[in-house]
Scaffold this active site. Structure first.
Site, PDB file in Angstrom:
ATOM      1  N   GLU A 333       1.077  -1.081  -0.051  1.00 28.53           N
ATOM      2  CA  GLU A 333       0.090   0.309   0.164  1.00 28.53           C
ATOM      3  C   GLU A 333       0.982   1.495   0.433  1.00 28.53           C
ATOM      4  O   GLU A 333       0.332   2.222  -0.671  1.00 28.53           O
ATOM      5  CB  GLU A 333      -1.036   0.114   1.314  1.00 28.53           C
ATOM      6  CG  GLU A 333      -2.053  -0.940   1.228  1.00 28.53           C
ATOM      7  CD  GLU A 333      -2.274  -1.216   2.357  1.00 28.53           C
ATOM      8  OE1 GLU A 333      -2.700  -1.077   4.058  1.00 28.53           O
ATOM      9  OE2 GLU A 333      -2.740  -2.419   2.174  1.00 28.53           O
ATOM     10  N   ASP A 357      -1.852  -4.459   8.807  1.00 32.04           N
ATOM     11  CA  ASP A 357      -2.496  -3.758  10.011  1.00 32.04           C
ATOM     12  C   ASP A 357      -2.787  -3.938  11.164  1.00 32.04           C
ATOM     13  O   ASP A 357      -2.543  -5.495  11.784  1.00 32.04           O
ATOM     14  CB  ASP A 357      -4.124  -3.948   8.803  1.00 32.04           C
ATOM     15  CG  ASP A 357      -4.695  -3.566   7.865  1.00 32.04           C
ATOM     16  OD1 ASP A 357      -5.409  -3.627   7.128  1.00 32.04           O
ATOM     17  OD2 ASP A 357      -3.685  -3.095   7.574  1.00 32.04           O
ATOM     18  N   HIS A 523      -1.889   0.890  10.190  1.00 27.98           N
ATOM     19  CA  HIS A 523      -0.213  -0.167  10.122  1.00 27.98           C
ATOM     20  C   HIS A 523       0.735  -0.128  11.324  1.00 27.98           C
ATOM     21  O   HIS A 523       0.817   0.765  11.875  1.00 27.98           O
ATOM     22  CB  HIS A 523       0.705  -0.121   9.083  1.00 27.98           C
ATOM     23  CG  HIS A 523      -0.553  -0.161   7.629  1.00 27.98           C
ATOM     24  ND1 HIS A 523      -0.776   0.153   7.093  1.00 27.98           N
ATOM     25  CD2 HIS A 523      -1.682  -1.345   7.220  1.00 27.98           C
ATOM     26  CE1 HIS A 523      -1.293   0.116   5.677  1.00 27.98           C
ATOM     27  NE2 HIS A 523      -1.650  -1.025   5.962  1.00 27.98           N
TER      28      HIS A 523
HETATM   29  C1  CVU Z   1      -7.866  -5.187   0.242  1.00 31.70           C
HETATM   30  C2  CVU Z   1      -7.602  -4.360   1.826  1.00 31.70           C
HETATM   31  O1  CVU Z   1      -8.637  -3.548   1.091  1.00 31.70           O
HETATM   32  C3  CVU Z   1      -6.383  -4.385   2.509  1.00 31.70           C
HETATM   33  O2  CVU Z   1      -5.729  -3.832   1.295  1.00 31.70           O
HETATM   34  C4  CVU Z   1      -7.026  -3.023   3.506  1.00 31.70           C
HETATM   35  O3  CVU Z   1      -7.777  -3.302   4.696  1.00 31.70           O
HETATM   36  C5  CVU Z   1      -5.636  -2.320   4.110  1.00 31.70           C
HETATM   37  O4  CVU Z   1      -4.907  -3.692   4.689  1.00 31.70           O
HETATM   38  C6  CVU Z   1      -5.788  -0.957   4.519  1.00 31.70           C
HETATM   39  O5  CVU Z   1      -4.420  -0.540   5.751  1.00 31.70           O
HETATM   40 MN    MN Z   2      -2.574  -2.058   5.265  1.00 29.48          MN
END
Ligand code: CVU
Ligand code: MN
Length: 584
Positions: A333, A357, A523
């Site tokens: 991300e 997360d 995170h």
């Molecule tokens: C797949 C999802 O969009 C995740 O990437 C999302 O929930 C995250 O990890 C947010 O930090």
């Molecule tokens: Mn994430």
């Protein structure tokens, strides 16, 4: 290639007896510390840390200047002065504002080494050059060449953090893509990287990955080897997507080929690859001098193409088709602040990192209601679910062993069997097509309980600047059925770590809920070991205040100047960081 530790033997310059009587003792002190560092510290590539000792003892400003010249020519990035005696502080002190420095004043009373330490630390404070002070607790006899345990500990803490500062300097954070799903950490704040870390920011549009895939700008031979290794060692799991939506076998096989190519390309983008030059791709062979990278992935790429989870997970692990090797810090991300947090942990430990997360706080009541089992023991106050698709190292499965307990080790200590155990503990599920419309695979493992862990995160606060959060704790095991019940409520195709932070009974560490409730971002970067005190030392070198931690006060080791900013450890940290400002 890596910065060295410079050691400065400081001596009383009075010839005609005093200096002569101390030359050997002082230079031996420097040689002993150099040997201690070389025997106990390694660079990220596993080679022994190198030290440079001044050509002579430093009794005055000319010898100090000669030493500075030598250090500059030898790529010295950390400076340690050592002395058993009185010397002339401002005439001999290290005046280089940009490199971390410390002074070890030998606690021997035949000569006033401690007096030099105090006098020169005062000089450093008066001149705005914060320096660490190292002074052993117990008096030693002059000429005693032993390095006491309490001194060793501080020498190591200082050097590990100092080398992290020095290794980051001049290196890049490489962003592949841009902001992921509005995650603020993906908004690269280049001034933070430049002023606090001395790092550069490099940016590559995600289409560069596509270009290199389509034009085969990657090592073709390595690709064949990588794909076969992947087929042999990366076991594909059940497809939990709706049957009607599932990708065909043919498509899934193409996805494997695609994500393996992505992995080679992201690595090459970070560090370059001389093989590309042989193929006629001179510019691509140079890479972006990146110590850490972030892959945006979501959403534009992943709405269309196979996701980055395989690449991120494998690159963050301590092994791949080339065998056991150092991990590459890759943030999913494109969360650059979590990427830097991973980098801090990595440079302090030389171990691979988990990106997660901070997803759910599970109270004992909630667990009992949902799973019909009440947590006890370490989990009795509840626990936190750490889980993110992508950048969790496979080392995070906890299959490696240190003294018989689950661990995540520097790559050079990992055995072939442990590598295989990490791979065997990981299932690669077809990506959740609700999130990842373009397909791909997600790594799934369950971290073994019983591992000491430290989670940290750099957060940026407008008007204040960067702050660091730290939570030491443990991974725990849950009964298989309980894990399954809780896990399938989330995304069962992603890697899970059940985490219990060590509680202090006050503030953010009053209870497990408060740790989650005070965490400053979605995170965290999770490292093996309780490394909070080393993170605190590193943060002080970078003038980044620590806003939350559960490290006992007596373990906090910061520049001596911090003591001048009040008696409360937290307040003095903020005041000192505010006074000194960013390092660069
Ligand atoms: C797949 C999802 O969009 C995740 O990437 C999302 O929930 C995250 O990890 C947010 O930090
Ligand atoms: Mn994430």
């Amino acid at each position: 290639m890596y910065p060295k530790i410079g050691i400065r033997p400081i001596i009383d310059g009075r010839l005609g007896g005093v200096r002569e009587s101390l030359e050997e003792t002082t230079m031996s002190m420097a040689r002993n510390v150099a040997r201690f560092y070389t025997e106990n510290l390694k660079y990220p590539d596993g080679s022994a840390v190198q030290c440079v000792i001044a050509d002579s003892c430093i009794g005055g400003v000319k010898e100090a200047a000669d030493c500075a010249t030598k250090f500059q020519s030898e790529n010295v990035g950390v400076s340690l002065s050592v002395t058993p005696c009185w010397c002339y502080g401002t005439e001999t002190m290290d005046m280089d504002a940009a490199i971390p420095k410390a002074i070890w004043g030998f606690n021997g009373t035949e000569r006033p080494g401690a007096v030099y330490l105090a006098a020169t630390l005062a000089g450093h404070n008066q001149k705005g050059l914060p320096s660490f002070g190292i002074y052993g607790r117990d008096v030693q006899d002059l000429g005693d060449e032993a390095i006491p345990e309490d001194v060793r500990e501080k020498l190591l803490s200082f050097a590990k953090a100092g080398l992290a500062v020095a290794i980051m300097k001049g290196k890049s954070y490489l962003a592949i893509g841009t902001v992921s799903m509005g995650i603020a950490g993906s908004e690269i704040q280049s001034d933070f990287f430049q002023s606090y870390l001395g790092m550069r920011n490099e940016y590559v549009d995600s289409t560069e990955v596509m270009r290199r895939i389509e034009q085969k700008i990657y090592d073709q031979e390595e690709y064949v080897k990588a794909l076969q290794w992947t087929k042999d060692h990366c076991q594909e799991g059940e497809d939990f997507n709706e049957a009607a939506k599932q990708r065909s076998r043919e498509q899934k096989d193409k996805d494997w080929e695609f994500v393996v190519k992505m992995t080679l390309i992201i690595r090459d983008l970070m560090e370059g690859n001389p093989k590309l030059a042989e193929m006629g791709h001179g510019e691509e062979s140079l890479g972006h001098n990146a110590l850490v990278s972030g892959f945006q992935g979501q959403r534009q790429w992943t709405d269309f193409l196979p996701n980055g989870d395989f690449s991120e997970a494998i690159l963050n692990s301590s092994f791949d088709w080339n065998g056991i090797r150092r991990p590459f810090m890759v943030a999913t991300e494109n969360d650059s602040l979590n990427g830097i947090s991973m980098l801090f942990n990595y440079l302090l430990t030389n171990t691979a990192q988990i990106f997660a997360d901070v997803r759910t706080y599970w109270s004992a009541d909630a667990v009992e209601r949902v799973a019909g089992w009440r947590p006890s023991g370490q989990a009795k106050n509840g626990f936190i679910h750490l889980i993110n698709s992508g950048s969790a190292t496979l080392d995070g499965s906890g299959q490696q062993r240190e003294n018989g307990s689950p661990a995540m080790k520097p790559f050079w200590e990992i055995t072939e069997a442990e590598k295989q155990a990490c791979l065997d503990a990981t299932t690669w599920y077809p990506a959740d097509l609700g999130y990842f419309r373009g397909g791909g695979y997600s790594s799934n493992f369950l971290t073994q309980g019983g591992m000491p862990l430290t989670m940290c995160r750099i957060n940026l606060v407008k008007g204040l600047g960067p702050v660091l959060q730290i939570a030491e704790g443990w991974s725990i095991d849950l009964p298989e059925k309980v894990h399954h019940t809780l896990d399938v409520r989330t995304n069962r195709t992603w890697p899970t770590t059940w985490f219990v932070p060590n509680l202090t009974g006050s503030g953010a560490f009053t209870d497990v809920y408060s740790v989650m409730n005070n965490w400053g971002a979605n995170h965290g970067a999770i490292s093996y070991g309780h490394i909070g005190k080393d993170l605190i030392t590193l943060a002080s070198m970078l003038r980044i205040p620590v806003c939350m931690h559960n490290v006992p006060d007596e373990n906090v080791f910061r520049p001596a100047a911090w003591n001048a900013f009040g008696m409360d450890k937290e307040g003095q940290d903020y005041r000192a960081c505010d006074t000194y400002g960013p390092l660069y």
